[in-house]
Design a protein around this motif. Structure first.
Motif, PDB file in Angstrom:
ATOM      1  N   LYS A  90       0.838  -1.196   0.000  1.00  0.00           N
ATOM      2  CA  LYS A  90       0.000   0.000   0.000  1.00  0.00           C
ATOM      3  C   LYS A  90       0.871   1.244   0.000  1.00  0.00           C
ATOM      4  CE  LYS A  90      -3.688   2.635   1.024  1.00  0.00           C
ATOM      5  NZ  LYS A  90      -4.867   2.833   0.134  1.00  0.00           N
ATOM      6  N   GLU A  91       0.643   2.131  -0.951  1.00  0.00           N
ATOM      7  CA  GLU A  91       1.389   3.389  -1.006  1.00  0.00           C
ATOM      8  C   GLU A  91       0.646   4.468  -0.224  1.00  0.00           C
ATOM      9  OE1 GLU A  91       3.070   6.688  -4.236  1.00  0.00           O
ATOM     10  OE2 GLU A  91       2.521   4.684  -4.922  1.00  0.00           O
ATOM     11  N   LEU A  92       1.281   5.001   0.830  1.00  0.00           N
ATOM     12  CA  LEU A  92       0.715   6.128   1.569  1.00  0.00           C
ATOM     13  C   LEU A  92       1.256   7.442   1.029  1.00  0.00           C
ATOM     14  CD1 LEU A  92       0.771   4.808   5.247  1.00  0.00           C
ATOM     15  CD2 LEU A  92      -1.042   4.624   3.533  1.00  0.00           C
ATOM     16  N   SER A  93       2.500   7.411   0.543  1.00  0.00           N
ATOM     17  CA  SER A  93       3.115   8.561  -0.120  1.00  0.00           C
ATOM     18  C   SER A  93       4.271   8.004  -0.939  1.00  0.00           C
ATOM     19  CB  SER A  93       3.622   9.571   0.911  1.00  0.00           C
ATOM     20  OG  SER A  93       4.840   9.129   1.484  1.00  0.00           O
ATOM     21  N   PRO A  94       4.880   8.800  -1.823  1.00  0.00           N
ATOM     22  CA  PRO A  94       6.008   8.286  -2.608  1.00  0.00           C
ATOM     23  C   PRO A  94       7.194   7.830  -1.765  1.00  0.00           C
ATOM     24  CG  PRO A  94       5.117  10.268  -3.624  1.00  0.00           C
ATOM     25  CD  PRO A  94       4.444  10.135  -2.294  1.00  0.00           C
ATOM     26  N   ALA A  95       7.222   8.200  -0.489  1.00  0.00           N
ATOM     27  CA  ALA A  95       8.333   7.801   0.375  1.00  0.00           C
ATOM     28  C   ALA A  95       7.891   6.858   1.486  1.00  0.00           C
ATOM     29  CB  ALA A  95       8.993   9.033   0.987  1.00  0.00           C
ATOM     30  N   GLU A  96       6.621   6.457   1.489  1.00  0.00           N
ATOM     31  CA  GLU A  96       6.128   5.605   2.576  1.00  0.00           C
ATOM     32  C   GLU A  96       5.164   4.553   2.029  1.00  0.00           C
ATOM     33  OE1 GLU A  96       4.294   6.099   7.062  1.00  0.00           O
ATOM     34  OE2 GLU A  96       3.589   7.457   5.499  1.00  0.00           O
ATOM     35  N   TYR A  97       5.486   3.312   2.323  1.00  0.00           N
ATOM     36  CA  TYR A  97       4.671   2.187   1.875  1.00  0.00           C
ATOM     37  C   TYR A  97       4.390   1.265   3.061  1.00  0.00           C
ATOM     38  CZ  TYR A  97       6.102   3.744  -2.759  1.00  0.00           C
ATOM     39  OH  TYR A  97       6.317   4.505  -3.886  1.00  0.00           O
ATOM     40  N   VAL A  98       3.301   0.534   2.950  1.00  0.00           N
ATOM     41  CA  VAL A  98       2.969  -0.465   3.961  1.00  0.00           C
ATOM     42  C   VAL A  98       2.942  -1.829   3.281  1.00  0.00           C
ATOM     43  CG1 VAL A  98       1.269  -1.291   5.634  1.00  0.00           C
ATOM     44  CG2 VAL A  98       1.623   1.169   5.319  1.00  0.00           C
TER      45      VAL A  98
END
Length: 496
Positions: A90-98
């Protein structure tokens, strides 16, 4: 591949044999004789297809088994998941994924390995022509128990008994275990915390009279905890997959270093990430996220491992641990495989509850690891804010990781891509998550699930909804010194 013991008092053995033994005869944990080197281009190609193909290839680095046999194992294991991707990112932002490791049959990351391990054991029994059946003994802080029970349910030539802290797991976690069906399973609560259960189980592995009792009954010990090499290695695959998938999708550049943020209790999950890094995965930092039981935070930041502290029951119970077994494997590596030093530290932990590492060892650890913890208030705030900002519902363990990730970015200024390792479905912790989201307190866990679904527009997983109608099949609770008799009763029942 051959494996060694961290205690250094036994010869190397095949990895498939280590899977059957669980723990080394000298009390140590099995580690690879050498770390294989991964081919990132090969992994990127696998990541474009099915997860099970990549997982089988990773297993092949460690287990001398037929390629087709390993492919069959992973196809069967991950065919039980409710998402065809197995590990959605899951992409929360271009620099943060789950990285979601929550789509297995028990809704927890433990399924990633515990759907594989029973199949590995079954094959290993044939490879080594072992006549005795295998008794799996496992202590659980919540999710391992159900995942192991489900994985080993009615698997031929195996039996499994799970011990859990009677008052130390979430309501849904407990119900998942005590309603477990299967002719070869047993579940027993322990009066105490997880460390009491884990210490008790480790003592059983070393009990010679119990070993003789089992041998007479046609059984030998193994484990489904992450101390088992066959439980640890399947977890390496999803770190490699996450990196390869992000690279294949153009989210990161080839060779770009990224961070993984791991909610950590027994240290097995984050250790798998360390193994992936040792195999060549471009990992910048492994961020060790703890809850209020922050013994690991203090260890990485202060050089002292000290389990002599208050034990806190939190809303992230799978991390309510003060003795992190898999840390022994990491210490073995960062000391240059100094088994004598590892033995000394583990003896100190056993006798005094603490040990201290030299500054140069701590400096080496800090090159790879960064550690902090989240309080209960911070965990609740993270659940609430993540849903409010992203419309994304997370469980308390994942919230601990996300909170610590935010602390890491603030303190270091590092803007590298971070992958948060999500470890459980939020509906396993309905009452706590409901309170975090809406402020509502609800004593009934199933009513809390309904209210949470209404408040968030999410669906109650069938694995949770169906628990309400299932009878309790395993009501037993024993004292801390009564685990041995519980095992004997179970094995006698298996022989009837």
């Amino acid at each position: 591949m051959q494996v060694l013991s961290t205690r250094g008092k036994m010869n190397a053995i095949p990895a498939t044999q280590a899977v059957l033994q669980g723990i080394a005869a000298d009390g140590g944990l099995f580690v690879p004789e050498t770390f294989p080197e991964i081919d990132l281009e090969e992994m990127k190609a696998y990541a474009a297809h099915e997860y099970d193909i990549l997982a089988a290839r990773v297993l092949q680095y460690f287990f001398d088994m037929d390629e087709a046999a390993l492919a069959e194992i992973t196809q069967q294991a991950y065919g039980t998941f409710d998402d065809s991707r197995v590990v959605p990112i899951k992409e929360l932002s271009p620099a943060e994924y789950v990285m979601e490791l929550t789509h297995g049959p028990t809704l927890a990351f433990k399924d990633m390995a515990l759907q594989v391990l029973p199949r590995l054991i079954r094959r290993a029994l044939d490879i080594h022509k072992q006549e005795e059946n295998v008794l799996i003994l496992t202590a659980t802080s919540g999710d391992t128990g159900k995942a192991a029970l489900e994985g080993f349910r009615d698997v031929p030539r195996t039996a499994i008994e799970v011990f859990y802290p009677a008052d130390g797991v979430a309501t849904m976690q407990k119900l998942q275990m005590v309603t477990q069906e299967g002719g070869n399973v047993a579940v027993c609560g322990v009066q105490g915390n997880f460390d009491d259960a884990q210490t008790g189980v480790k003592a059983l592995f070393a009990d010679e009279t119990l070993k003789a009792f089992l041998k007479k009954a046609g059984y030998t010990f193994s484990s489904a905890n992450s101390i088992n090499f066959g439980r640890l290695i399947p977890q390496v695959a999803y770190y490699i997959y996450a990196y390869a998938k992000l690279a294949a999708d153009g989210k990161i550049a080839d060779g770009e270093e990224i961070n993984f943020v791991v909610p950590t209790g027994n240290f097995g999950n984050i250790l798998a990430g360390y193994y992936a890094k040792r195999m060549g995965l471009p990992v910048k930092k492994l961020i060790c996220a703890s809850n209020g039981n922050n013994v690991l935070t203090d260890f990485f930041n202060k050089s002292v491992y000290d389990a002599n502290r208050p034990f806190h029951k939190t809303m992230s119970p799978s991390m309510d641990i003060l003795i992190s077994s898999n840390l022994e494997r990491l210490l073995f590596e960062v000391t240059g495989r100094d088994d004598a030093q590892v033995r000394a530290w583990m003896e100190a932990l056993k006798t005094s509850g603490k040990y201290e590492i030299p500054q140069e060892t701590q400096a080496q650890l800090k090159g790879t690891f960064w550690a902090d913890f989240a309080s209960e208030e911070e965990t609740a705030q993270t659940i609430r804010e993540t849903f409010g900002t992203h419309g994304y519902l997370i469980d308390p363990h994942t919230a601990v990781a996300k909170c610590v990730e935010e602390k890491y970015r603030r303190e270091t200024g590092d803007d590298a891509v971070c992958v948060v390792v999500s470890t459980a479905n939020p509906y396993k912790f309905t009452q706590d998550v409901l309170r975090c989201i809406s402020g509502q307190d609800e004593d009934d866990a199933f009513r809390a699930a309904q209210l949470l679904a209404q408040a968030t527009g999410t669906e109650i997983p069938p694995q949770i909804a169906d628990l309400q109608e299932k009878p309790v099949l395993h009501p037993d609770v024993v004292g801390r010194t009564e685990l041995k008799s519980a095992v004997e009763v179970f094995i006698e029942r298996m022989g009837e």
